[in-house]
Design an enzyme around this catalytic site. Structure first.
Site, PDB file in Angstrom:
ATOM      1  N   LEU A  90       0.707  -1.311  -0.073  1.00 58.10           N
ATOM      2  CA  LEU A  90      -0.045  -0.115  -0.032  1.00 58.10           C
ATOM      3  C   LEU A  90       0.829   1.399   0.073  1.00 58.10           C
ATOM      4  O   LEU A  90       0.414   2.166  -0.475  1.00 58.10           O
ATOM      5  CB  LEU A  90      -0.909   0.066   1.134  1.00 58.10           C
ATOM      6  CG  LEU A  90      -1.921  -1.054   1.190  1.00 58.10           C
ATOM      7  CD1 LEU A  90      -2.794  -1.095   2.527  1.00 58.10           C
ATOM      8  CD2 LEU A  90      -3.123  -0.957   0.040  1.00 58.10           C
ATOM      9  N   GLU A 132       4.957  -7.775   6.689  1.00 62.80           N
ATOM     10  CA  GLU A 132       4.335  -6.555   7.489  1.00 62.80           C
ATOM     11  C   GLU A 132       5.587  -6.644   8.625  1.00 62.80           C
ATOM     12  O   GLU A 132       5.714  -5.289   9.126  1.00 62.80           O
ATOM     13  CB  GLU A 132       3.077  -6.895   8.120  1.00 62.80           C
ATOM     14  CG  GLU A 132       1.968  -6.784   7.261  1.00 62.80           C
ATOM     15  CD  GLU A 132       1.877  -5.763   6.306  1.00 62.80           C
ATOM     16  OE1 GLU A 132       2.421  -4.519   6.766  1.00 62.80           O
ATOM     17  OE2 GLU A 132       1.299  -5.743   5.281  1.00 62.80           O
TER      18      GLU A 132
END
Length: 151
Positions: A90, A132
Protein backbone atom coordinates in the site's frame (compact mmCIF):
# COMPACT_ATOMS: atom_id res chain seq x y z
CA UNK A 1 -12.10 4.83 14.58
CA UNK A 2 -10.38 7.13 12.15
CA UNK A 3 -8.78 6.80 8.77
CA UNK A 4 -5.08 7.52 8.77
CA UNK A 5 -2.92 8.69 5.90
CA UNK A 6 -0.82 5.93 4.33
CA UNK A 7 2.73 7.18 3.88
CA UNK A 8 4.41 6.50 0.57
CA UNK A 9 7.75 4.98 -0.38
CA UNK A 10 9.66 8.26 -0.38
CA UNK A 11 8.88 8.93 3.30
CA UNK A 12 11.98 8.24 5.42
CA UNK A 13 9.89 6.81 8.29
CA UNK A 14 9.49 3.61 6.24
CA UNK A 15 13.25 3.05 6.56
CA UNK A 16 13.40 3.38 10.35
CA UNK A 17 13.19 0.62 12.92
CA UNK A 18 10.03 0.66 15.05
CA UNK A 19 10.07 0.71 18.83
CA UNK A 20 8.51 -1.96 21.04
CA UNK A 21 5.18 -1.15 22.64
CA UNK A 22 5.63 -1.17 26.42
CA UNK A 23 1.97 -1.16 27.50
CA UNK A 24 -1.02 -2.35 25.51
CA UNK A 25 -3.65 0.16 26.55
CA UNK A 26 -6.70 1.88 25.07
CA UNK A 27 -4.48 4.19 23.00
CA UNK A 28 -2.75 1.20 21.36
CA UNK A 29 -6.11 -0.51 20.75
CA UNK A 30 -7.36 2.69 19.08
CA UNK A 31 -4.30 2.82 16.82
CA UNK A 32 -4.87 -0.84 15.84
CA UNK A 33 -8.53 -0.11 15.06
CA UNK A 34 -7.56 2.95 13.01
CA UNK A 35 -4.97 0.89 11.12
CA UNK A 36 -7.56 -1.81 10.33
CA UNK A 37 -10.05 0.78 9.09
CA UNK A 38 -7.33 2.39 6.97
CA UNK A 39 -6.31 -0.98 5.50
CA UNK A 40 -9.90 -1.90 4.63
CA UNK A 41 -10.53 1.55 3.16
CA UNK A 42 -7.51 1.19 0.87
CA UNK A 43 -9.40 -1.67 -0.79
CA UNK A 44 -6.60 -3.98 -1.88
CA UNK A 45 -4.41 -4.41 1.19
CA UNK A 46 -4.07 -7.57 3.26
CA UNK A 47 -1.92 -6.00 5.95
CA UNK A 48 -0.68 -2.73 7.34
CA UNK A 49 2.18 -1.91 9.70
CA UNK A 50 2.30 1.16 11.94
CA UNK A 51 5.19 2.83 10.04
CA UNK A 52 2.89 2.91 7.01
CA UNK A 53 0.65 5.34 8.90
CA UNK A 54 3.60 7.33 10.22
CA UNK A 55 4.06 5.63 13.62
CA UNK A 56 7.30 3.96 14.69
CA UNK A 57 5.54 1.38 16.86
CA UNK A 58 5.69 -2.40 16.50
CA UNK A 59 2.04 -2.82 15.49
CA UNK A 60 0.58 -4.82 12.60
CA UNK A 61 -2.91 -5.62 11.32
CA UNK A 62 -3.59 -8.39 8.81
CA UNK A 63 -6.71 -9.77 7.17
CA UNK A 64 -6.25 -12.49 4.57
CA UNK A 65 -10.00 -13.14 4.41
CA UNK A 66 -10.25 -15.27 7.56
CA UNK A 67 -10.72 -12.35 9.94
CA UNK A 68 -8.69 -9.51 11.38
CA UNK A 69 -5.42 -10.25 13.18
CA UNK A 70 -3.99 -7.52 15.43
CA UNK A 71 -0.39 -7.96 16.53
CA UNK A 72 1.66 -6.00 19.05
CA UNK A 73 5.45 -6.50 19.04
CA UNK A 74 5.32 -9.40 16.56
CA UNK A 75 8.44 -11.37 15.81
CA UNK A 76 9.11 -14.44 13.72
CA UNK A 77 10.33 -17.23 15.97
CA UNK A 78 10.39 -20.05 13.43
CA UNK A 79 10.38 -20.40 9.65
CA UNK A 80 10.44 -23.31 7.24
CA UNK A 81 10.88 -23.87 3.54
CA UNK A 82 10.55 -21.28 0.85
CA UNK A 83 8.02 -20.09 -1.64
CA UNK A 84 8.17 -17.85 -4.69
CA UNK A 85 5.65 -15.04 -4.25
CA UNK A 86 4.46 -11.85 -5.88
CA UNK A 87 4.03 -8.89 -3.55
CA UNK A 88 2.81 -5.34 -3.63
CA UNK A 89 2.47 -2.74 -0.90
CA UNK A 90 0.00 0.00 0.00
CA UNK A 91 2.97 2.35 0.51
CA UNK A 92 4.33 1.56 -2.98
CA UNK A 93 1.23 1.72 -5.19
CA UNK A 94 1.08 -0.11 -8.53
CA UNK A 95 4.49 -1.79 -8.15
CA UNK A 96 4.70 -5.57 -7.87
CA UNK A 97 7.62 -7.94 -7.71
CA UNK A 98 8.66 -11.54 -7.37
CA UNK A 99 10.63 -12.61 -4.31
CA UNK A 100 11.33 -15.56 -2.04
CA UNK A 101 9.63 -15.86 1.35
CA UNK A 102 9.47 -18.69 3.88
CA UNK A 103 6.66 -21.17 3.16
CA UNK A 104 5.72 -21.38 6.84
CA UNK A 105 6.35 -18.99 9.72
CA UNK A 106 5.45 -18.89 13.38
CA UNK A 107 4.97 -15.47 14.92
CA UNK A 108 4.97 -14.61 18.59
CA UNK A 109 3.24 -11.38 19.65
CA UNK A 110 0.82 -9.79 22.04
CA UNK A 111 -2.83 -9.46 21.09
CA UNK A 112 -4.86 -6.28 21.58
CA UNK A 113 -5.44 -7.24 25.22
CA UNK A 114 -1.74 -7.61 25.97
CA UNK A 115 -1.89 -11.41 26.06
CA UNK A 116 0.94 -13.41 24.53
CA UNK A 117 -0.07 -15.34 21.41
CA UNK A 118 1.63 -17.53 18.87
CA UNK A 119 0.33 -17.89 15.30
CA UNK A 120 1.55 -20.08 12.47
CA UNK A 121 0.91 -19.18 8.87
CA UNK A 122 1.61 -20.90 5.59
CA UNK A 123 1.40 -19.67 2.02
CA UNK A 124 -0.08 -16.18 1.70
CA UNK A 125 -0.39 -15.70 5.46
CA UNK A 126 3.30 -16.54 5.93
CA UNK A 127 4.13 -14.06 3.17
CA UNK A 128 2.01 -11.38 4.82
CA UNK A 129 3.53 -11.95 8.28
CA UNK A 130 7.01 -11.53 6.78
CA UNK A 131 6.07 -8.46 4.72
CA UNK A 132 4.49 -6.59 7.64
CA UNK A 133 7.18 -7.51 10.16
CA UNK A 134 9.81 -6.35 7.63
CA UNK A 135 8.11 -2.92 7.74
CA UNK A 136 8.84 -2.80 11.48
CA UNK A 137 12.54 -3.21 10.67
CA UNK A 138 12.57 -0.55 7.95
CA UNK A 139 12.69 -3.13 5.14
CA UNK A 140 10.50 -2.77 2.04
CA UNK A 141 9.57 -5.65 -0.26
CA UNK A 142 11.37 -3.83 -3.08
CA UNK A 143 14.64 -4.47 -1.22
CA UNK A 144 14.10 -8.20 -1.77
CA UNK A 145 12.58 -8.27 -5.27
CA UNK A 146 14.27 -10.50 -7.82
CA UNK A 147 12.08 -9.34 -10.73
CA UNK A 148 9.38 -6.69 -11.15
CA UNK A 149 6.10 -7.76 -12.74
CA UNK A 150 3.05 -6.06 -14.27
CA UNK A 151 -0.40 -6.60 -12.79
Amino acid sequence: MALRQIVLYDNEILRKKSKEVQIVDEKIRQILDDMAETMYNAGNGAGLAAPQVGLLKRLVVIDMGQGLIKLVNPRIIEQEGEQKVIEGCLSIPNIYGKLIRPAKVTVQALNENGEEISLTGTGDLAKCFCHEIDHLEGVLFTDLVTEYVKR
